[in-house]
Motif scaffolding. Structure first.
Motif, PDB file in Angstrom:
ATOM      1  N   ALA A 242       0.859  -1.252  -0.011  1.00  0.00           N
ATOM      2  CA  ALA A 242       0.135  -0.137   0.178  1.00  0.00           C
ATOM      3  C   ALA A 242       0.771   1.252  -0.126  1.00  0.00           C
ATOM      4  N   ILE A 243       2.060   1.317   0.608  1.00  0.00           N
ATOM      5  CA  ILE A 243       2.647   2.365   0.916  1.00  0.00           C
ATOM      6  C   ILE A 243       3.451   2.705  -0.460  1.00  0.00           C
ATOM      7  N   LEU A 244       4.219   1.493  -0.958  1.00  0.00           N
ATOM      8  CA  LEU A 244       5.204   1.654  -2.070  1.00  0.00           C
ATOM      9  C   LEU A 244       4.366   1.582  -3.319  1.00  0.00           C
ATOM     10  N   LEU A 245       3.102   0.953  -3.550  1.00  0.00           N
ATOM     11  CA  LEU A 245       2.489   0.862  -4.849  1.00  0.00           C
ATOM     12  C   LEU A 245       1.109   1.162  -4.590  1.00  0.00           C
ATOM     13  N   GLY A 246       0.886   2.040  -3.634  1.00  0.00           N
ATOM     14  CA  GLY A 246      -0.658   2.275  -3.327  1.00  0.00           C
ATOM     15  C   GLY A 246      -1.553   2.902  -4.624  1.00  0.00           C
ATOM     16  N   ALA A 247      -0.809   3.646  -5.220  1.00  0.00           N
ATOM     17  CA  ALA A 247      -1.660   4.285  -6.539  1.00  0.00           C
ATOM     18  C   ALA A 247      -2.334   3.189  -7.435  1.00  0.00           C
ATOM     19  N   LEU A 248      -1.308   2.036  -7.466  1.00  0.00           N
ATOM     20  CA  LEU A 248      -1.814   1.058  -8.502  1.00  0.00           C
ATOM     21  C   LEU A 248      -3.051   0.248  -7.750  1.00  0.00           C
ATOM     22  N   GLY A 249      -3.022   0.214  -6.674  1.00  0.00           N
ATOM     23  CA  GLY A 249      -3.906  -0.691  -5.895  1.00  0.00           C
ATOM     24  C   GLY A 249      -3.609  -2.138  -5.552  1.00  0.00           C
ATOM     25  N   ILE A 250      -2.400  -2.204  -5.845  1.00  0.00           N
ATOM     26  CA  ILE A 250      -1.793  -3.720  -5.741  1.00  0.00           C
ATOM     27  C   ILE A 250      -2.247  -4.331  -4.307  1.00  0.00           C
ATOM     28  N   HIS A 251      -2.322  -3.590  -3.262  1.00  0.00           N
ATOM     29  CA  HIS A 251      -2.524  -4.081  -1.852  1.00  0.00           C
ATOM     30  C   HIS A 251      -4.009  -4.611  -1.905  1.00  0.00           C
ATOM     31  N   LYS A 252      -5.087  -3.922  -2.610  1.00  0.00           N
ATOM     32  CA  LYS A 252      -6.382  -4.377  -2.692  1.00  0.00           C
ATOM     33  C   LYS A 252      -6.351  -5.560  -3.310  1.00  0.00           C
ATOM     34  N   PHE A 253      -5.842  -5.739  -4.559  1.00  0.00           N
ATOM     35  CA  PHE A 253      -5.819  -6.956  -5.217  1.00  0.00           C
ATOM     36  C   PHE A 253      -5.208  -8.212  -4.337  1.00  0.00           C
ATOM     37  N   TYR A 254      -4.001  -7.676  -3.572  1.00  0.00           N
ATOM     38  CA  TYR A 254      -3.392  -8.847  -2.779  1.00  0.00           C
ATOM     39  C   TYR A 254      -4.459  -9.455  -1.551  1.00  0.00           C
ATOM     40  N   LEU A 255      -5.235  -8.303  -1.116  1.00  0.00           N
ATOM     41  CA  LEU A 255      -6.273  -8.833  -0.355  1.00  0.00           C
ATOM     42  C   LEU A 255      -7.553  -9.291  -0.696  1.00  0.00           C
ATOM     43  N   GLY A 256      -7.761  -9.344  -1.925  1.00  0.00           N
ATOM     44  CA  GLY A 256      -8.800  -9.917  -2.773  1.00  0.00           C
ATOM     45  C   GLY A 256      -9.969  -9.016  -2.970  1.00  0.00           C
ATOM     46  N   TYR A 257      -9.742  -7.649  -2.991  1.00  0.00           N
ATOM     47  CA  TYR A 257     -10.627  -6.569  -3.296  1.00  0.00           C
ATOM     48  C   TYR A 257     -10.566  -6.119  -4.747  1.00  0.00           C
ATOM     49  N   SER A 258     -10.894  -7.003  -5.611  1.00  0.00           N
ATOM     50  CA  SER A 258     -10.718  -6.533  -7.041  1.00  0.00           C
ATOM     51  C   SER A 258     -11.331  -5.229  -7.615  1.00  0.00           C
ATOM     52  N   LYS A 259     -12.524  -4.897  -7.179  1.00  0.00           N
ATOM     53  CA  LYS A 259     -13.399  -3.815  -7.389  1.00  0.00           C
ATOM     54  C   LYS A 259     -12.716  -2.801  -6.985  1.00  0.00           C
ATOM     55  N   GLU A 260     -12.276  -2.647  -5.597  1.00  0.00           N
ATOM     56  CA  GLU A 260     -11.522  -1.504  -4.778  1.00  0.00           C
ATOM     57  C   GLU A 260     -10.476  -1.168  -5.605  1.00  0.00           C
ATOM     58  N   GLY A 261      -9.495  -2.447  -6.127  1.00  0.00           N
ATOM     59  CA  GLY A 261      -8.482  -2.095  -6.827  1.00  0.00           C
ATOM     60  C   GLY A 261      -8.322  -1.703  -7.854  1.00  0.00           C
ATOM     61  N   ILE A 262      -9.531  -1.840  -8.724  1.00  0.00           N
ATOM     62  CA  ILE A 262      -9.577  -1.467  -9.874  1.00  0.00           C
ATOM     63  C   ILE A 262      -9.870   0.404  -9.683  1.00  0.00           C
ATOM     64  N   ILE A 263     -10.753   0.683  -8.803  1.00  0.00           N
ATOM     65  CA  ILE A 263     -11.123   2.043  -8.547  1.00  0.00           C
ATOM     66  C   ILE A 263     -10.037   2.644  -8.145  1.00  0.00           C
ATOM     67  N   GLN A 264      -9.188   2.135  -7.320  1.00  0.00           N
ATOM     68  CA  GLN A 264      -7.795   2.751  -6.922  1.00  0.00           C
ATOM     69  C   GLN A 264      -7.083   2.961  -7.891  1.00  0.00           C
ATOM     70  N   LEU A 265      -6.856   2.039  -9.089  1.00  0.00           N
ATOM     71  CA  LEU A 265      -5.720   2.173  -9.895  1.00  0.00           C
ATOM     72  C   LEU A 265      -6.243   3.256 -10.797  1.00  0.00           C
ATOM     73  N   ILE A 266      -7.515   3.261 -11.255  1.00  0.00           N
ATOM     74  CA  ILE A 266      -8.126   4.583 -12.001  1.00  0.00           C
ATOM     75  C   ILE A 266      -7.989   5.844 -11.283  1.00  0.00           C
ATOM     76  N   LEU A 267      -8.134   5.882 -10.039  1.00  0.00           N
ATOM     77  CA  LEU A 267      -7.894   7.108  -9.331  1.00  0.00           C
ATOM     78  C   LEU A 267      -6.250   7.604  -9.096  1.00  0.00           C
ATOM     79  N   GLY A 268      -5.553   6.648  -9.040  1.00  0.00           N
ATOM     80  CA  GLY A 268      -4.286   6.667  -9.314  1.00  0.00           C
ATOM     81  C   GLY A 268      -3.691   7.197 -10.528  1.00  0.00           C
ATOM     82  N   LEU A 269      -4.176   6.797 -11.612  1.00  0.00           N
ATOM     83  CA  LEU A 269      -3.827   6.958 -13.114  1.00  0.00           C
ATOM     84  C   LEU A 269      -4.330   8.289 -13.366  1.00  0.00           C
ATOM     85  N   LEU A 270      -5.557   8.655 -12.920  1.00  0.00           N
ATOM     86  CA  LEU A 270      -6.035   9.851 -13.438  1.00  0.00           C
ATOM     87  C   LEU A 270      -5.824  11.287 -12.756  1.00  0.00           C
TER      88      LEU A 270
END
Length: 79
Positions: A16-44
């Motif tokens: 989360a601290i190192l790759l938070g903008a990509l939502g990697i920690h969300k995917f790691y914990l099994g939160y795919s929907k939240e991971g995609i949202i965080q990835l979009i927010l990080g990129l945009l």
């Protein structure tokens, strides 16, 4: 079982601290929907990175049992 809970907490916190903008920690914990949202927010607009840092700190400051119950059993997707 205790060490598995701790390892997931530490890895999720570091991701989360190192790759938070990509939502990697969300995917790691099994939160795919939240991971995609965080990835979009990080990129945009970059806010995904700020969210990641906050979540990483929250993950690492919780006790192992509290982290396990909140994020792995309770499936709390945000903060």
């Amino acid at each position: 079982m205790e060490s598995t809970q701790e390892n997931k907490k530490v890895v999720a916190g570091i991701l989360a601290i190192l790759l938070g903008a990509l939502g990697i920690h969300k995917f790691y914990l099994g939160y795919s929907k939240e991971g995609i949202i965080q990835l979009i927010l990080g990129l945009l607009c970059g806010i995904g990175g700020i969210i990641g840092i906050i979540e990483g700190i929250l993950y690492l400051t919780k006790s192992d049992e509290e982290f396990y119950q909140t994020y792995q059993v309770g499936k709390k997707g945000w903060f």
